[in-house]
Design a protein around this motif. Structure first.
Motif, short mmCIF file in Angstrom:
data_model
loop_
_atom_site.label_atom_id
_atom_site.label_comp_id
_atom_site.label_asym_id
_atom_site.label_seq_id
_atom_site.Cartn_x
_atom_site.Cartn_y
_atom_site.Cartn_z
N GLU A 44 57.75 45.67 33.94
CA GLU A 44 55.85 45.33 34.07
C GLU A 44 55.06 46.85 34.36
O GLU A 44 56.28 47.70 35.67
CB GLU A 44 56.21 44.42 35.24
N GLN A 47 54.11 48.22 39.03
CA GLN A 47 55.71 47.86 40.08
C GLN A 47 55.23 48.36 41.99
O GLN A 47 55.70 48.56 42.32
CB GLN A 47 55.89 49.96 39.51
N PHE A 49 56.18 46.03 43.32
CA PHE A 49 57.22 45.87 43.27
C PHE A 49 58.42 46.44 42.20
O PHE A 49 58.65 46.15 41.29
CB PHE A 49 57.42 43.70 43.01
N TYR A 52 60.40 45.00 39.23
CA TYR A 52 59.78 43.41 38.51
C TYR A 52 59.54 44.06 37.17
O TYR A 52 59.22 44.73 36.29
CB TYR A 52 57.72 43.95 39.26
N ASN A 96 63.55 37.89 43.57
CA ASN A 96 62.80 36.11 43.65
C ASN A 96 63.34 36.23 41.85
O ASN A 96 62.70 36.61 40.68
CB ASN A 96 61.59 36.18 43.67
N TYR A 97 62.50 34.56 41.59
CA TYR A 97 63.11 34.37 39.88
C TYR A 97 61.81 33.16 40.19
O TYR A 97 61.94 32.52 40.35
CB TYR A 97 64.33 33.75 39.78
N HIS A 110 59.63 35.90 35.80
CA HIS A 110 59.41 37.28 36.47
C HIS A 110 60.37 37.29 37.48
O HIS A 110 61.12 36.45 38.02
CB HIS A 110 58.59 36.55 37.09
N THR A 112 62.33 39.41 40.26
CA THR A 112 61.05 40.87 40.81
C THR A 112 62.29 41.16 42.14
O THR A 112 62.43 40.27 43.38
CB THR A 112 59.57 39.73 41.50
N ARG A 114 62.47 42.36 45.98
CA ARG A 114 61.72 42.22 46.77
C ARG A 114 63.33 43.52 47.87
O ARG A 114 63.91 42.61 48.12
CB ARG A 114 62.09 40.64 47.67
N ASP A 118 57.97 45.25 51.88
CA ASP A 118 57.39 44.48 50.82
C ASP A 118 56.43 43.99 52.42
O ASP A 118 56.84 42.64 52.76
CB ASP A 118 58.13 43.62 50.34
N HIS A 125 55.49 36.68 45.44
CA HIS A 125 54.97 37.72 45.10
C HIS A 125 53.02 37.78 44.31
O HIS A 125 52.99 38.34 44.13
CB HIS A 125 56.03 38.53 44.14
N TRP A 126 53.11 36.80 43.37
CA TRP A 126 51.91 36.43 42.21
C TRP A 126 51.15 36.18 43.40
O TRP A 126 49.56 35.73 42.79
CB TRP A 126 52.38 35.81 41.60
#
Ligand SMILES: [Zn+2]
Length: 155
Positions: A44, A47, A49, A52, A96-97, A110, A112, A114, A118, A125-126
Motif C-alpha cells: 500500500e 504507509q 504502518f 502495510y 494484524n490480518y 489486509h 498490517t 504493527r 503506534d 488499524h483501519w
C-alpha cells in the motif's frame, strides 16, 4: 456509509471491480510486490504502518466459503508466506490480518505490521481514519521500492 443495494449487487458480481480490472504494477494506491500461488501481493502507498500490504486473490470471489479446499489452503499458505517475509524484513512487534471486503468485495487480506509506538496500538488499524483527521503517510518512491524488495527477497 450505506451503499446502494443495486451497486452492491453489481460489485459482488465483479462488475467494475477494481481488483479484477487490469491493475498497473504501480498505481496511485499500491505497487505490486510479487505473484504468489493464487494471489498477488501489493504494498500500500499509505504507509502509516510500515510494510502495510494487501494480498489479493487472483480471481473474483467474495467469500472464503466460495473457495474449494485446495484454493483456500493455497490462499492461506500465500498469506502465511507473506507474513513470514514481512516479519523477517521489518521486525514488527505484532502482525494484524483482516479480510473485510465491504468496499471492494473481492477477497483480499489486509496485512498490517504493527509497532509498539503506534498511536492506535490497541485498535484496528483501519477504524475512523477520516474522523480522526489522520493523513496518509506517503514515502518517496525509492522507499516503496526498498520495502517491496526487502519483502520480495524473503518470500
Ligand atoms: Zn474482483
Amino acid at each position: 456509509m450505506p451503499i446502494d443495494p443495486s451497486r452492491w449487487a453489481a460489485l459482488m458480481r465483479g462488475e467494475d471491480c477494481p481488483f479484477c480490472a487490469e491493475i498497473a504494477d504501480d498505481n496511485e494506491y499500491s505497487l505490486k510486490v510479487a505473484d504468489l500461488t493464487v494471489s498477488t501481493l501489493r504494498l500500500e502507498k499509505d504507509q502509516r504502518f510500515r510494510g502495510y500490504c494487501v494480498l489479493v486473490l487472483n480471481r473474483h470471489a467474495t467469500e472464503l466459503t466460495e473457495l474449494g479446499d485446495d484454493e483456500g489452503a493455497a490462499f492461506y499458505a500465500d498469506l502465511r508466506r507473506v507474513a513470514r517475509a514481512i516479519q523477517s524484513a521489518l521486525h514488527p512487534d505484532k502482525m494484524n490480518y483482516c479480510l473485510l471486503g465491504n468496499t471492494v468485495p473481492h477477497l483480499h487480506w489486509h496485512i498490517t505490521p504493527r509497532y509498539v509506538d503506534d498511536p492506535r496500538w490497541n485498535e484496528p488499524h483501519w477504524a475512523d481514519w477520516d474522523r480522526r483527521g489522520e493523513v496518509a503517510v506517503r514515502l518517496p518512491d525509492r522507499q516503496y521500492h526498498q520495502i517491496a524488495a526487502a519483502i520480495r527477497e524473503r518470500l
